[in-house]
Structure formats: C-alpha cells, structure tokens
Design an enzyme around this catalytic site. Structure first.
Site, PDB file in Angstrom:
ATOM      1  N   GLY A   1       0.828  -1.214   0.000  1.00  0.00           N
ATOM      2  CA  GLY A   1       0.000   0.000   0.000  1.00  0.00           C
ATOM      3  C   GLY A   1       0.851   1.247   0.000  1.00  0.00           C
ATOM      4  N   LEU A   2       2.077   1.132  -0.517  1.00  0.00           N
ATOM      5  CA  LEU A   2       2.969   2.298  -0.493  1.00  0.00           C
ATOM      6  C   LEU A   2       3.032   3.008  -1.853  1.00  0.00           C
ATOM      7  CD1 LEU A   2       5.886   1.004   1.783  1.00  0.00           C
ATOM      8  CD2 LEU A   2       4.124   2.662   2.365  1.00  0.00           C
ATOM      9  N   GLY A   3       1.952   2.918  -2.626  1.00  0.00           N
ATOM     10  CA  GLY A   3       1.876   3.796  -3.797  1.00  0.00           C
ATOM     11  C   GLY A   3       2.318   3.187  -5.107  1.00  0.00           C
ATOM     12  N   SER A   4       2.074   1.875  -5.304  1.00  0.00           N
ATOM     13  CA  SER A   4       2.471   1.280  -6.585  1.00  0.00           C
ATOM     14  C   SER A   4       1.649   1.863  -7.741  1.00  0.00           C
ATOM     15  CB  SER A   4       2.327  -0.239  -6.542  1.00  0.00           C
ATOM     16  OG  SER A   4       1.009  -0.601  -6.216  1.00  0.00           O
ATOM     17  N   SER A   5       0.353   2.106  -7.523  1.00  0.00           N
ATOM     18  CA  SER A   5      -0.491   2.579  -8.634  1.00  0.00           C
ATOM     19  C   SER A   5      -0.042   3.950  -9.130  1.00  0.00           C
ATOM     20  CB  SER A   5      -1.953   2.702  -8.186  1.00  0.00           C
ATOM     21  OG  SER A   5      -2.383   1.522  -7.599  1.00  0.00           O
TER      22      SER A   5
ATOM     23  N   ALA B   1       2.898   5.336  -8.685  1.00  0.00           N
ATOM     24  CA  ALA B   1       4.250   5.260  -9.243  1.00  0.00           C
ATOM     25  C   ALA B   1       4.208   4.719 -10.674  1.00  0.00           C
ATOM     26  CB  ALA B   1       5.135   4.379  -8.364  1.00  0.00           C
TER      27      ALA B   1
ATOM     28  N   ASP C   1      -0.240  11.070  -3.635  1.00  0.00           N
ATOM     29  CA  ASP C   1       0.658   9.977  -4.033  1.00  0.00           C
ATOM     30  C   ASP C   1       1.286  10.248  -5.397  1.00  0.00           C
ATOM     31  OD1 ASP C   1      -1.884   9.803  -5.114  1.00  0.00           O
ATOM     32  OD2 ASP C   1      -2.175   7.682  -4.682  1.00  0.00           O
TER      33      ASP C   1
HETATM   34  O1  PMV Z   1      -4.450   4.209   1.084  1.00  0.00           O
HETATM   35  P1  PMV Z   1      -3.501   5.129   0.437  1.00  0.00           P
HETATM   36  O2  PMV Z   1      -2.117   4.881   0.859  1.00  0.00           O
HETATM   37  O3  PMV Z   1      -3.670   5.188  -1.026  1.00  0.00           O
HETATM   38  O4  PMV Z   1      -3.806   6.594   0.986  1.00  0.00           O
HETATM   39  C1  PMV Z   1      -5.059   7.192   0.848  1.00  0.00           C
HETATM   40  C2  PMV Z   1      -5.035   8.528   1.529  1.00  0.00           C
HETATM   41  C3  PMV Z   1      -6.369   9.256   1.560  1.00  0.00           C
HETATM   42  O5  PMV Z   1      -6.149  10.524   2.155  1.00  0.00           O
HETATM   43  C4  PMV Z   1      -7.375   8.484   2.394  1.00  0.00           C
HETATM   44  C5  PMV Z   1      -6.940   9.428   0.158  1.00  0.00           C
HETATM   45  C6  PMV Z   1      -6.206  10.436  -0.699  1.00  0.00           C
HETATM   46  O6  PMV Z   1      -6.212  10.265  -1.911  1.00  0.00           O
HETATM   47  O7  PMV Z   1      -5.642  11.408  -0.171  1.00  0.00           O
END
Ligand code: PMV
Length: 323
Positions: A107-111, A113, A154
C-alpha cells in the site's frame, strides 16, 4: 527507441483523509521503485507485461483504437495514462509496455508510481518534455479516471520525490528540505481498497458534518504544526503530532485492531510516535524512533505480527534510466 522511467512510492505522514477535503498533508517519497519501459510497435496494438503476468507466462494485448475507461484492473493505471496522453498529445502507434517493481506493494503507492513512470516514459517517447507540474496534472487526471476519487498526494510524491507539503488536487505542492526522518515502517499484512475507506469517511461526514468537519480542521492544524516540526527536525514534537493524528483517524473509523496492535507495540517499545499511514483498514503504520530504540521497536513490531518494510525515505522523484 525504448524509454524507461522509474518512480517512487510514498508514505503519508500526516493529513490522511482530511487531504481529500481541501486540507493539507505531509507526504514523503519512499524508495520502493516501479519502472516502466515503452517502445513503439509496427502495428496498432498495446501490449503490457507486468511482473505478475510474466510469472504466469502471459502477455496482455489490446487494440489501441478502442482505448477507453473502464480498464481491466491489472493494467488500469498504465492504460489510463496512455489514454490521457493520446488525448492530449495525439498518438496511436502501437506500444510495447513492460512494467517492473516489487510484487508486494504494502500500500505504499504502486499505482501512482506506475502511472507516473508510464506517463513520463511515453511523453518522452512522443518527443515531449513535461514540467513536473504538467506531469502531475496529467497523471492525477489518469488516476481519477480509474479511481474516481483521491487527493493526488501519491502522484505528487511520485513526480516530485522528497518530502512535500501538499494540498488536495495539487493546490499547493511545496517541497520541504532534506532531513533524516527516523521512521520505521511496519506492514500489517491486511489490504483494503482505498476507495472503500474514502467512501466510508464520506458517509460519516454526510451523517455528522458538524462533528467530522472539526476533525478535518484539527488535522489541518496538526499538519501545519508538523510541517514546522519537520523543518526544525524537532522529532519529539513530530512524534506527538503523529499520536494526535492517530486519534483523529481512530475517530474517523479507519483504524483496525491489527494496526492498533502494531502502533501500541511500537510505542511500548520506545517509539515517541506511531500512526497508520494512508486510508487505513490495513496496509502500513510507521513509528518515530530514536536510534537507541530502533532495534527494540523493530522486534516489538515483528512480535505483534507486523513486517518491517525497509526502504529509504525522501526518495528521488521520477527519473529516466538509460538502456
Ligand atoms: O491508502 P492510500 O495509501 O492510497 O492513501 C489514501 C489517503 C487518503 O487521504 C485516504 C486518500 C487520498 O487520496 O488522499
């Protein structure tokens, strides 16, 4: 000609969820990198090969003539970036796209990236040199084409790298100076779709606007104070802000028992701050630790069922790799 771009993941430090509601957040780029290589083909096919597909001996292929949302889940972010770029700059020649990166993304931003690496490589292949802001705008739209929601923090981390003060949709993207964030990231092992959690907070907001809006205001204040603490490398204060923000996320209903176990284990082992990162419901938490507490916090996180995710922070934004 083949162009390859590499983009980093991200860790949301403070401002989670409130950043969807026009409030700021602090995000740092994580050096968990995703690469996308693109070359043109002689036909009008789009082929995509991901690590998961290569494991199964598969190759995804479709005609570029009917490229439009909704896209298949496995290739959605790549296809959305290609569609956006063709709409903006023209194009239509066949493309061979190969993506690479860690199979577990935590859940560290693969999409984001992958979206940014795709857009950077393809625009360069088509002869355009985009400024970071143009790349951000294009990729943010592509991500919205797939998810329908999101603040874009992200995407900004993948484009700009480093650590950013960011306001929803890129209203403000302010790079903060280099510092050594003494953080340990723990993965909970649970995964939940971000979109569902954003919806659950929207639902809470709709039912209790007078209670939830002040929580977003509080998040904003914590982020503003956190920004100053970061700039002063005042880790003791930053740890307090993390703990306060964890309380906000608990109130928003996005914390889980498993995340809590990791957060309390880290605090009990000497971390001066610990909170979940991102949408909640699973994925990662992180803890702020002095050097002397590092090993005991790591051991406590593992005992509590977590996995240590060991990547450098404040990572470089998207860049090109020479073949
Ligand atoms: O779940 P993640 O790591 O994609 O983070 C989402 C963060 C939110 O603030 C809940 C949504 C967003 O796009 O900012």
């Amino acid at each position: 000609m083949r162009i390859t771009a590499s983009a980093p993941g991200k860790l949301l430090l403070l401002g989670d969820h409130a950043v969807v509601y026009d409030r700021p957040c602090l995000v740092t780029a994580v050096d968990i990198r995703y690469t996308v290589s693109i070359e043109t083909r002689q036909d009008t096919l789009l082929t995509i090969s991901t690590p998961q597909m290569r494991d199964k001996g598969q190759l995804y292929s479709r005609s570029l003539e009917d490229l439009a949302a909704p896209f298949p889940q496995e290739t959605a972010f790549v296809e959305a970036a290609v569609a956006r770029i063709f709409a903006q700059f023209g194009g239509g020649a066949g493309l061979e796209i190969v993506t690479d990166g860690p199979q577990i993304s935590y859940g560290l931003g693969s999409s984001s990236a992958v979206t940014v690496a795709t857009a950077a490589a393809l625009t360069r292949l088509l002869g355009h040199d985009l400024k970071p802001r143009q790349l951000f705008d294009l990729c943010y739209r592509a991500v919205l084409d797939v998810q329908g929601t999101g603040s874009g923090f992200d995407v900004a981390a993948a484009v700009y790298g480093g650590t950013l003060y960011f306001v929803s949709g890129g209203q403000v993207i302010e790079p903060l100076s280099q510092f050594d964030l003494p953080l340990i990231i723990g993965y909970s092992g649970e995964k939940v779709g971000t979109v569902n959690l954003v919806r659950s907070v929207a639902d809470l907001f709709e039912r209790y606007p007078n209670l939830v809006d002040p929580l977003f205001n509080l998040s904003q204040r914590v982020v503003e104070k956190g920004r100053i603490a970061l700039l002063n490398s005042d880790w003791a204060q930053f740890g307090d802000y993390m703990n306060i923000h964890q309380g906000i996320l608990e109130s928003l209903g996005v914390n889980t028992e498993r995340l809590s176990r990791l957060i309390y284990a880290a605090r009990d082992a000497g971390a001066s701050g610990a909170k979940l990162s991102g949408a909640g419901g699973g994925d990662c938490m992180f803890a702020l630790v002095d050097q002397h507490a590092e090993e005991s916090v790591k051991a406590a996180l593992i005992r509590a069922g977590g996995q240590i995710v060991d990547y450098a922070l404040h990572a470089q934004g998207v860049y090109f790799i020479q073949d």
